[in-house]
Design an enzyme around this catalytic site. Structure first.
Site, PDB file in Angstrom:
ATOM      1  CG  ASP A  73      29.575   6.581 -17.943  1.00 50.84           C
ATOM      2  OD1 ASP A  73      30.771   6.887 -18.132  1.00 50.84           O
ATOM      3  OD2 ASP A  73      28.550   6.304 -18.623  1.00 50.84           O
TER       4      ASP A  73
HETATM    5  C1  SPV Z   1      27.641   2.845 -21.744  1.00 48.02           C
HETATM    6  O1  SPV Z   1      27.430   1.615 -21.438  1.00 48.02           O
HETATM    7  O2  SPV Z   1      28.660   3.389 -21.002  1.00 48.02           O
HETATM    8  C2  SPV Z   1      26.929   3.471 -22.713  1.00 48.02           C
HETATM    9  C3  SPV Z   1      25.623   3.161 -22.857  1.00 48.02           C
HETATM   10  O3  SPV Z   1      27.628   4.511 -23.021  1.00 48.02           O
HETATM   11  S1  SPV Z   1      24.632   4.164 -21.804  1.00 48.02           S
HETATM   12  O4  SPV Z   1      24.939   3.788 -20.578  1.00 48.02           O
HETATM   13  O5  SPV Z   1      23.261   3.855 -21.937  1.00 48.02           O
HETATM   14  O6  SPV Z   1      24.733   5.853 -22.235  1.00 48.02           O
HETATM   15 MG    MG Z   2      29.364   5.120 -21.946  1.00 48.78          MG
END
Ligand code: SPV
Ligand code: MG
Length: 337
Positions: A73
């Site tokens: 991510d």
């Molecule tokens: C996501 O779900 O991609 C978010 C929330 O941004 S978190 O993973 O908690 O950052």
């Molecule tokens: Mg996110």
């Protein structure tokens, strides 16, 4: 793509605002592809008073959309690729969508993002005030850099400026708590983002308890009193997961997002099935861990295709029957709007 649960962009877009204005708790579940969107938007339970309880909408998470593609991510997917996934999700559900816009990228890219999402019928985008390219907030070891708040406020202003409707909302996501900058920093930034036109605030925390979120919420209430207006608040209780929706609502939270659970559930289930087949050297024992093929057919609308095939194969299909079918679909859409 399903022919059920259809809705037009203009009818869907203002759903979230309508829900917020109805003053009830709003529960949102994560989706990362068409199937998870189908599951999340049709899941329901029957409460004690036999009221049906469902999720109110879907969160298109950057974490789970990346993970579903086998990626970390870190804003690796470009806008066009993300829009494909969002479109896939929109096609199978009539519920409102909140899209995780990451940092929004450069201000000009954010303008395009807002314009495209608004046209597609998405209800809201949330952008976080970290520098591009961000790292996922839940990581214990990632180093995060907060964006200059003036630049972030300007990004919000530019996003708002390209919108054609009053329905689409831009939420500012505060990362001050995640980056240990404290409540004061979060509230200072919140003030700037609200004055720049943010339609709401998401306060994020990776603590296991609600303490810092509750302190922020107290400060937020005072800030809203001072500003003379109040915008909705979103929380994502992934780490402080003992808290209930009611408790958060009692502290002034308008929307609760369950941000990653369907993807995590799918990964855990897939892993188990792989191990069972490897262990038994056949698939019989894995069956009970799997959805049946006929259930899958039903979920993705395959049974409807068969019914439609047989309806239209009938040599005496009458125009009035076809009209009736069209009317049923339209009534279904009108009922929702
Ligand atoms: C996501 O779900 O991609 C978010 C929330 O941004 S978190 O993973 O908690 O950052
Ligand atoms: Mg996110």
């Amino acid at each position: 793509m399903s022919l059920k649960n259809r809705i037009l962009p203009d009818q869907r877009r203002n759903y979230l605002k309508t829900l917020i204005n109805s003053d009830r708790q709003i529960r949102i579940i994560e989706a990362h592809n068409g199937l998870s969107a189908l599951v999340g938007s049709t899941a329901s339970i029957s409460a004690k008073d036999s009221k049906i309880i469902e999720f109110d909408g879907l969160w298109v998470s950057s974490l789970t959309c990346s993970a579903a593609k086998g990626l970390p991510d870190t804003e690796l997917s470009n806008l066009e690729r993300r829009l494909e996934t969002i479109d896939e999700i929109l096609r199978v559900t009539n519920k409102p969508l909140i899209v995780d816009g990451d940092t929004g990228g450069e201000a000009v890219n954010f303008e395009y993002m807002c314009s495209r999402l608004e046209s597609m019928g998405v209800s809201a985008v949330i952008i976080e005030d970290k520098k591009y390219p961000k790292r996922n907030s839940l990581s214990a070891n990632a180093s995060h850099t907060l964006e200059n708040p003036n630049e972030f406020a300007n990004k919000i202003r530019r996003g708002r400026e390209v919108l054609l409707s009053d329905d689409f909302m831009i939420f500012a996501r505060l990362e001050s708590l995640v980056t240990n900058q404290g409540i004061e920093d979060a509230l200072l930034r919140t003030r700037m983002y609200l004055l720049a036109g943010a339609d709401g605030i998401m306060i994020h925390s990776k603590k296991r308890t609600t303490d810092e979120v509750y302190s922020f919420l107290e400060g937020y209430k005072a800030l809203c009193d001072e500003l003379g207006f109040r915008k909705p608040i979103i929380c994502v209780p992934t780490t402080y997961n003992t808290v209930t929706n009611e408790e958060l609502s009692g502290h002034g939270v308008d929307i609760v997002i369950y941000a990653n659970h369907l993807l995590r559930a799918a990964q855990a289930a897939m892993q188990k099935v792989c191990e069972t087949i490897l262990e038994k050297n056949r698939s019989l024992e894995a069956e009970e861990q799997c959805t049946s093929i006929s259930e899958l057919f039903e979920i993705v609308g395959f049974n409807d295709v068969i019914k439609r095939d047989s309806f239209f194969q009938n040599p005496v299909v009458k125009l009035k029957d076809v009209r009736k079918r069209r009317k049923d679909v339209r009534d279904q859409i009108t009922e929702l709007s």
